[in-house]
Scaffold this motif. Structure first.
Motif, PDB file in Angstrom:
ATOM      1  N   SER A  41      31.157 -27.252   3.606  1.00  0.00           N
ATOM      2  CA  SER A  41      31.855 -27.258   2.322  1.00  0.00           C
ATOM      3  C   SER A  41      31.142 -28.108   1.276  1.00  0.00           C
ATOM      4  CB  SER A  41      33.283 -27.770   2.513  1.00  0.00           C
ATOM      5  OG  SER A  41      33.258 -29.091   3.043  1.00  0.00           O
ATOM      6  N   THR A  42      30.134 -28.866   1.675  1.00  0.00           N
ATOM      7  CA  THR A  42      29.418 -29.717   0.725  1.00  0.00           C
ATOM      8  C   THR A  42      28.377 -28.883  -0.010  1.00  0.00           C
ATOM      9  OG1 THR A  42      29.698 -31.600   2.194  1.00  0.00           O
ATOM     10  CG2 THR A  42      28.036 -31.784   0.463  1.00  0.00           C
ATOM     11  N   PRO A  43      28.501 -28.687  -1.314  1.00  0.00           N
ATOM     12  CA  PRO A  43      27.547 -27.860  -2.028  1.00  0.00           C
ATOM     13  C   PRO A  43      26.187 -28.534  -2.122  1.00  0.00           C
ATOM     14  CG  PRO A  43      29.045 -28.912  -3.582  1.00  0.00           C
ATOM     15  CD  PRO A  43      29.539 -29.243  -2.206  1.00  0.00           C
ATOM     16  N   ASN A  44      25.120 -27.756  -2.004  1.00  0.00           N
ATOM     17  CA  ASN A  44      23.804 -28.331  -2.191  1.00  0.00           C
ATOM     18  C   ASN A  44      23.455 -28.325  -3.674  1.00  0.00           C
ATOM     19  OD1 ASN A  44      22.970 -25.709  -2.860  1.00  0.00           O
ATOM     20  ND2 ASN A  44      22.203 -25.293  -0.799  1.00  0.00           N
ATOM     21  N   SER A  45      22.282 -28.849  -3.991  1.00  0.00           N
ATOM     22  CA  SER A  45      21.908 -28.984  -5.395  1.00  0.00           C
ATOM     23  C   SER A  45      21.746 -27.639  -6.071  1.00  0.00           C
ATOM     24  CB  SER A  45      20.629 -29.800  -5.518  1.00  0.00           C
ATOM     25  OG  SER A  45      19.569 -29.180  -4.803  1.00  0.00           O
ATOM     26  N   ALA A  46      21.367 -26.617  -5.308  1.00  0.00           N
ATOM     27  CA  ALA A  46      21.232 -25.283  -5.895  1.00  0.00           C
ATOM     28  C   ALA A  46      22.587 -24.765  -6.359  1.00  0.00           C
ATOM     29  CB  ALA A  46      20.608 -24.322  -4.890  1.00  0.00           C
ATOM     30  N   VAL A  47      23.608 -24.926  -5.526  1.00  0.00           N
ATOM     31  CA  VAL A  47      24.947 -24.494  -5.916  1.00  0.00           C
ATOM     32  C   VAL A  47      25.404 -25.252  -7.155  1.00  0.00           C
ATOM     33  CG1 VAL A  47      27.363 -24.403  -5.210  1.00  0.00           C
ATOM     34  CG2 VAL A  47      25.571 -23.831  -3.562  1.00  0.00           C
ATOM     35  N   THR A  48      25.149 -26.552  -7.168  1.00  0.00           N
ATOM     36  CA  THR A  48      25.531 -27.361  -8.330  1.00  0.00           C
ATOM     37  C   THR A  48      24.826 -26.880  -9.591  1.00  0.00           C
ATOM     38  OG1 THR A  48      25.870 -29.275  -6.887  1.00  0.00           O
ATOM     39  CG2 THR A  48      25.616 -29.700  -9.240  1.00  0.00           C
ATOM     40  N   TYR A  64      23.484 -23.908 -10.174  1.00  0.00           N
ATOM     41  CA  TYR A  64      23.932 -22.563 -10.536  1.00  0.00           C
ATOM     42  C   TYR A  64      25.303 -22.610 -11.215  1.00  0.00           C
ATOM     43  CZ  TYR A  64      20.186 -20.602  -7.603  1.00  0.00           C
ATOM     44  OH  TYR A  64      18.966 -20.256  -7.076  1.00  0.00           O
ATOM     45  N   ARG A  65      26.201 -23.402 -10.673  1.00  0.00           N
ATOM     46  CA  ARG A  65      27.544 -23.462 -11.264  1.00  0.00           C
ATOM     47  C   ARG A  65      27.517 -24.126 -12.643  1.00  0.00           C
ATOM     48  NH1 ARG A  65      30.791 -24.831  -5.633  1.00  0.00           N
ATOM     49  NH2 ARG A  65      30.990 -22.640  -4.969  1.00  0.00           N
ATOM     50  N   GLU A  79      27.685 -23.086 -18.610  1.00  0.00           N
ATOM     51  CA  GLU A  79      26.999 -22.947 -19.898  1.00  0.00           C
ATOM     52  C   GLU A  79      27.116 -21.515 -20.415  1.00  0.00           C
ATOM     53  OE1 GLU A  79      23.009 -24.116 -19.258  1.00  0.00           O
ATOM     54  OE2 GLU A  79      23.465 -26.236 -18.922  1.00  0.00           O
ATOM     55  N   LEU A  80      26.898 -20.560 -19.520  1.00  0.00           N
ATOM     56  CA  LEU A  80      26.976 -19.156 -19.919  1.00  0.00           C
ATOM     57  C   LEU A  80      28.389 -18.785 -20.346  1.00  0.00           C
ATOM     58  CD1 LEU A  80      24.765 -17.597 -17.111  1.00  0.00           C
ATOM     59  CD2 LEU A  80      24.191 -17.714 -19.529  1.00  0.00           C
ATOM     60  N   SER A  81      29.382 -19.333 -19.653  1.00  0.00           N
ATOM     61  CA  SER A  81      30.771 -19.033 -20.010  1.00  0.00           C
ATOM     62  C   SER A  81      31.100 -19.554 -21.405  1.00  0.00           C
ATOM     63  CB  SER A  81      31.704 -19.649 -18.972  1.00  0.00           C
ATOM     64  OG  SER A  81      33.047 -19.362 -19.270  1.00  0.00           O
ATOM     65  N   PHE A  87      23.767 -12.497 -11.873  1.00  0.00           N
ATOM     66  CA  PHE A  87      22.613 -13.123 -11.219  1.00  0.00           C
ATOM     67  C   PHE A  87      23.010 -14.443 -10.552  1.00  0.00           C
ATOM     68  CE2 PHE A  87      19.046 -16.176 -11.794  1.00  0.00           C
ATOM     69  CZ  PHE A  87      18.129 -15.607 -10.921  1.00  0.00           C
ATOM     70  N   TYR A  88      23.757 -15.271 -11.278  1.00  0.00           N
ATOM     71  CA  TYR A  88      24.137 -16.571 -10.719  1.00  0.00           C
ATOM     72  C   TYR A  88      25.293 -16.457  -9.729  1.00  0.00           C
ATOM     73  CZ  TYR A  88      20.847 -19.031 -13.639  1.00  0.00           C
ATOM     74  OH  TYR A  88      19.685 -19.497 -14.203  1.00  0.00           O
TER      75      TYR A  88
END
Length: 614
Positions: free
Chosen positions: A21-28, A30-31, A36-38, A109-110
């Protein structure tokens, strides 16, 4: 010793509940980009709403002004003001629509990136089976291609050219210094997810495809030769036709005089075109590449514009630039536009007057003769660049994986790993072990129970070797290896279509393995060697195969249920007996998937039969 996570690879797509359940830096990352896109999407939608309101207001004003002019005698020229306003707004409005489409593509994509990085949906759905070749030394055995495969895990490329480039990286041997160059390129590309974002945005939509086979088929067709006099004659006739028609349009009185000459010139032009008609149709019929040229040229332009330091990336830029690829491709794109538009109603007459189709076909044929070799080079460079980007994506999204140490080719054959696991298994479900194959221990002979994980263990060795040679990180705490030819015999079956038994298929694979070991250092992985024959013959045959492999300085691992084969792992042969079994004698199915020293002393066959109620 060597790591694995589960008994089979059928469960590589775990449910989100089973994941860390711990997100890695890539997940962070991307989110954060998704947020930003939102916000950007909300701002643009607000602007679009205001523009729509302004357009509706202008339309209502036009209606009011028209009513005033039509029924109350007011001047009509004020209507031009709101019309001009709408005309000025439309391009800006269309630009906003394009920005929203771009954001929608990036959101998808994300979304996929997050699903990969958090492990909820690691597979791309692409199998790469179109790149499969018969008799490959490890493809099917290691799940390199196919459903739930290594290819499916890594296939984050934009084009079919990139898919082929990735398949080449995973399936074909790499030069001795190639893996280190690839690894340096992947290291440089890994943090640049903004570059991968720009690659994902290539093309008019995310569904637009660039298939390598389309370009291959087009380049493989030899361009027809046209007589040297055809082009000059067509240019002269076109100029005469246009000149006489313009003259008659300006001076209509000249038409009776010019008409016979127009007919004569048209006849000459038609005659010339008919003499080369078959050659022209051959060129025009192969214009399917036209739709894919733009995306390809945009990709090459993007590649050329980057600032790289890794020698591999700099070399790919050179290959994608020489000669001037983008300018050359855009030149032929203009000809394809003519080919595409020549049959349209608004262009048909002009096409006939200028013999546009014939002249375009001649230009395309000449371009092909001049640039076909360079085009193949550009395709290969782009395919390799996309493959490196796919591996960089994997590296960025699997920060816990490490880059292996690639030893020189003149070192003694070695594969030494700490906490090695299988990359296709969820990280938190992957049991890890150590392995040390090299000069001191040339091979492992692994005995063990059914379902204890021996096959998955061997696959873990092979898949990590494939990743290492491709330049990617591996699922380990540490890995050192020399350049090795990989050969596996793990998933052979009977083939009714080929009239070949599993035993015969295994013999053929082992012969290919021996041949490979004679050409250079080899890593062999053999599951249940000669399981299709009796114990006595199996031991004799296995001893002969192993003796030849070791004589050729190969290293590797074998698994077996037949304890008689454990006699082959002697100190003189530098072999080591290991086993996999349940650590609890009272629970023969309670596997821990760990390698243990010595020979297996337990059996679970009867326990399995009892479990089935037999």
């Amino acid at each position: 010793m060597l790591g694995l996570g589960l008994v089979s690879l059928n469960s590589v797509n775990s449910t989100p509940d089973s994941l860390d359940s711990t997100p890695n830096s890539a997940v962070t990352a991307y989110r954060a980009r998704q947020q930003e896109l939102s916000l950007e999407q909300q701002n643009i939608q607000t602007k679009r709403m205001r523009l729509r309101a302004l357009i509706w207001a202008a339309l209502l004003l036009i209606a009011a002004l028209y009513d005033q002019a039509a029924h109350h005698g007011a001047h009509s020229w004020p209507i031009l003001l709101p019309v001009a306003l709408i005309a000025g707004i439309i391009p800006y409005y269309l630009g906003i629509q394009n920005k929203l489409l771009r954001i929608t593509r990036l959101q998808a994509f994300y979304d996929r990136g997050v699903a990969r990085a958090d492990g909820s949906e690691p597979q791309s759905g692409l199998t790469g089976e179109e790149f499969r070749t018969a008799g490959h030394l490890y493809d099917r055995d290691l799940n390199i291609l196919g459903p739930d495969s290594l290819f499916g895990l890594l296939a984050t490329v934009r084009t079919g050219i990139g898919l082929r480039g990735l398949a080449v990286y995973l399936l074909q041997p790499v030069p001795q210094t190639g893996s280190a160059a690839r690894q340096a390129a992947v290291r440089e590309l890994a943090p640049r997810f903004e570059l991968r974002e720009r690659i994902a945005l290539l093309g008019s939509s995310r569904f637009q495809e660039v298939k390598a086979t389309v370009f291959d088929a087009w380049l493989d067709e030899a361009p027809p030769s046209f007589p040297g006099w055809v082009r000059p004659v067509l240019v002269v006739t076109a100029m005469l036709m246009v000149g006489m028609l313009l003259a008659s349009a300006i001076h209509t009185a000249w038409w009776p005089l010019l008409a016979p000459n127009v007919v004569a010139v048209a006849a000459v032009q038609a005659g010339v075109s008919m003499t080369v008609r078959k050659r022209v149709l051959a060129v025009l019929g192969a214009s399917k590449v036209a739709d894919q040229m733009q995306l390809f040229s945009d990709g090459l332009e993007l590649l050329q514009a980057q600032a790289f330091t890794a020698p591999k990336l700099v070399e790919l830029q050179r290959q994608a630039r020489e000669p001037d690829a983008v300018a050359a491709i855009r030149g032929i794109q203009n000809q394809f536009v003519i080919v595409e538009q020549r049959t349209k109603e608004y262009f048909f007459v002009f096409s006939l007057l200028l013999a546009a189709g014939t002249q375009a076909a001649i230009s395309i044929a000449e371009w092909k003769r001049q640039y076909a070799p360079a085009m193949r080079q550009w395709l290969a460079a782009w395919g390799e660049f996309e493959a490196l980007n796919a591996l960089a994506t994997y590296a960025f999204e699997h920060e816990a994986d490490i880059y292996p140490e690639l030893l020189p080719a003149d070192a003694a054959p070695a594969f030494e790993a700490e906490s090695l696991g299988h990359p296709l298994l969820p990280v938190n479900a992957c049991v890890r072990n150590d392995v040390a194959l090299g000069d001191a221990t040339r091979f492992y002979l692994i005995s063990g129970s059914n379902m204890a994980g021996k096959s998955t263990l061997l696959r873990a060795v092979g898949v990590n070797a494939v990743l290492a040679y491709a330049g990617a990180p591996v699922r380990a705490a540490r890995l050192r290896l020399t350049p090795l030819t990989l050969a596996a015999s793990l998933a052979l079956t009977d083939s009714l279509a080929e009239g070949k038994s599993k035993f015969l298929a295994e013999v053929e694979r082992l012969q290919l393995t021996l041949d490979a070991s004679q050409r250079g250092a080899t890593l062999f992985l053999i599951d249940e060697i000669f399981s299709g024959t009796n114990s006595t013959d199996r031991r004799v045959a296995a001893a002969a195969i192993l003796e030849r492999l070791l004589a050729n300085h190969a290293i590797g691992a074998l698994s077996t249920h037949d304890l008689a084969l454990t006699e082959l792992a002697t100190p003189e042969a530098r072999g080591l007996n290991l086993h996999m079994a349940s650590p609890d004698a009272d629970d023969p199915l309670g596997f821990d998937y760990r390698l243990k020293p010595g020979i297996n002393q337990s059996s679970n066959a009867l326990a399995i039969i009892r479990m089935m109620g037999m």
